[in-house]
Design an enzyme around this catalytic site. Structure first.
Site, short mmCIF file in Angstrom:
data_model
loop_
_atom_site.label_atom_id
_atom_site.label_comp_id
_atom_site.label_asym_id
_atom_site.label_seq_id
_atom_site.Cartn_x
_atom_site.Cartn_y
_atom_site.Cartn_z
N ASP A 40 -0.35 -5.94 2.82
CA ASP A 40 0.16 -4.83 3.63
C ASP A 40 -0.48 -4.95 5.00
OD1 ASP A 40 1.59 -1.90 2.80
OD2 ASP A 40 0.43 -1.89 4.68
N GLY A 68 0.13 1.45 -3.28
CA GLY A 68 -0.10 0.51 -4.37
C GLY A 68 0.45 0.78 -5.74
N GLY A 69 1.26 1.82 -5.94
CA GLY A 69 1.78 2.10 -7.28
C GLY A 69 2.48 0.90 -7.89
N CYS A 120 12.96 3.83 -0.31
CA CYS A 120 13.14 5.21 -0.79
C CYS A 120 13.99 5.97 0.23
CB CYS A 120 11.78 5.90 -1.00
SG CYS A 120 10.73 5.92 0.45
N ALA A 138 0.83 -1.21 0.00
CA ALA A 138 0.00 0.00 0.00
C ALA A 138 0.87 1.26 0.00
CB ALA A 138 -0.89 -0.01 1.24
#
Ligand SMILES: C[S@@+](CC[C@H](N)C(=O)[O-])C[C@H]1O[C@@H](n2cnc3c(N)ncnc32)[C@H](O)[C@@H]1O
Length: 421
Positions: A259, A242-243, A354, A240
């Protein structure tokens, strides 16, 4: 009287920095909803300009304060300096509006004179120099310098003030050129679209028909290097909002999207409905998910410090505490091991975060291989998945830095492994 837009900006800034609410939640500040669209836009722009320039703003304030004032006054002063130097607010308006904010509550009223004097003096002195070292907290800048060298650390920090464009991932790669035309967007390596225009995303061409979703250009790389084939069983273990799960589903894989946050999964469900894509959606913690299935490929986009998202979430730089990186690294190691158990012999595992911090990236990948003798590194080819050439490491991993693409992109670490057959 304090005007409602600046009052809302103060709420956003306080939620983001003092309450560490996260920018997304902070931008839901209650004062914002009732504002006229123009005031709402100003409140957001002011709060974001303050967060993007917080380093130089605090430096300018420290030089003019003998001791730190109470927190609400610090926040008012920060907004005031942002108006003076980074928005087109006339100096008298920036000062008067800040004094009015201080006047609005009994606790801050006694500091009206201080707000007035500090902001007047700051305005006379002019903007602080925009040295990249000042744009990030010293401890984070020192980490980046140690990891990547002085020049790269400065290049990373230099993107912090930039307002990022919006990147989109087309559902169907064959539509990329047509969507680029319709959206007046640039096509990036890998096939993401970059749109500089603003406005309500829901009204952009193709949104309602689910022809694309918002996803940073760097965030689109990990699912591409997983290279899901049509019909393959793929598990997205931290799915989530969700891309990446949408990319895997669009590639024709049979996607299981897990998730632990049901609330965040609701956004994935909405996106699946809008795009007409399909995935099995499961709310459960990855480590204890009661399911014996194994998959052709597993993606782990683990929770992390998010320092790579510094352009979109500049608050993270100022709320992250050094000790949190080690704690997150422990969670990531657990998630990676849970993911490994789900990979079929010969199958692929892609790990990404990230984050710009080595403990969450290179060190995590090396330690994983050390713990799991039945896995080997599966090096990523230079440029694979639209990754910047400069991001390829000697070990065959990707270390995407925010300045690796003109106009910026999120910082990411991506590693690919293969389970021995
Ligand atoms: C970086 S985000 C994932 C973003 C997502 N892959 C995407 O592309 O939109 C990390 C996610 O991990 C989830 N998470 C954290 N701990 C988890 C756990 N133990 N098990 C499963 N999910 C977890 C969080 O709820 C969060 O949604």
């Amino acid at each position: 009287m304090a005007d409602p837009a600046r009052r809302a900006a103060l709420d956003i800034l306080t939620a983001a920095l003092a309450q560490r609410a996260g920018l997304e939640a902070a931008l839901e500040a209650p004062g914002l909803a009732g504002l006229a669209p123009q005031d709402r836009a100003f409140a957001r722009a002011l709060a974001m300009a303050t967060l993007r320039h917080l380093g130089p703003i605090d430096r300018a304030l420290e030089a003019r304060l003998q001791r730190a004032p109470p927190e609400p006054i610090t926040m008012i002063l920060r907004l005031g300096v942002a108006q003076l130097f980074y928005l087109d607010t006339p100096a008298y308006a920036a000062v008067d509006a800040s004094v009015a904010l201080a006047d609005a509550s009994r606790a801050t009223q006694p500091f009206k004179g201080l707000v007035n004097a500090v902001l007047r003096r700051a305005g006379e002195a002019g903007p602080p120099p925009g040295d990249p070292d000042d744009l990030a907290p010293a401890w984070l800048f020192a980490r980046w310098r140690a990891a990547y060298g002085e020049a790269q650390a400065r290049a990373i920090a230099a993107v912090i003030p930039d307002e990022p464009a919006t990147d989109l991932t087309p559902r169907d790669g064959g539509e990329t050129a047509a969507l680029a035309d319709a959206l007046e967007a640039e096509i990036l390596p890998g096939g993401s679209l970059r749109r500089v225009g603003r406005g309500r995303i829901e009204e952009w061409p193709g949104f309602a028909e689910g022809r694309w979703w918002v996803q940073d250009a760097a965030a689109a790389i990990p699912a591409r290097v997983l290279a899901a084939a049509p019909g393959e069983a793929v598990l997205d273990l931290c799915a989530a909002p969700g891309g990446k799960a949408l990319q895997l589903a669009a590639a024709g894989a049979k996607v299981t999207a897990l998730d632990r946050s049901a609330a965040r999964l609701a956004r994935l469900r909405e996106s699946l409905q809008r795009t007409g894509l399909a995935a099995e959606v499961i709310a459960a913690p990855a480590e204890t998910w009661k399911d014996e299935r194994r998959f052709d490929a597993v993606l782990v986009d683990a929770p992390c410090s998010s320092t790579g998202t510094l352009r979109r979430n500049p608050d993270v730089l100022w709320t992250l505490r050094p000790g949190e990186i080690a704690k997150l690294a422990e969670v990531q190691a657990r998630l990676l091991d849970a993911a490994a158990r789900r990979v079929l012999a010969g199958g692929r595992l892609v790990y990404c975060v990230c984050s710009l911090e080595g403990e969450e990236g290179e060190a995590q990948a090396r330690a994983f291989l050390g713990r799991n003798a039945d896995f080997e590194a599966a090096p990523i080819a230079p440029g694979d998945g639209g990754s910047p050439q400069a991001s390829r490491t000697a070990e065959g991993w990707l270390r995407v830095l925010p300045h690796h693409l003109a106009g910026g992109l999120d910082g990411f670490f991506v590693a690919r492994f293969r389970r021995l057959g």
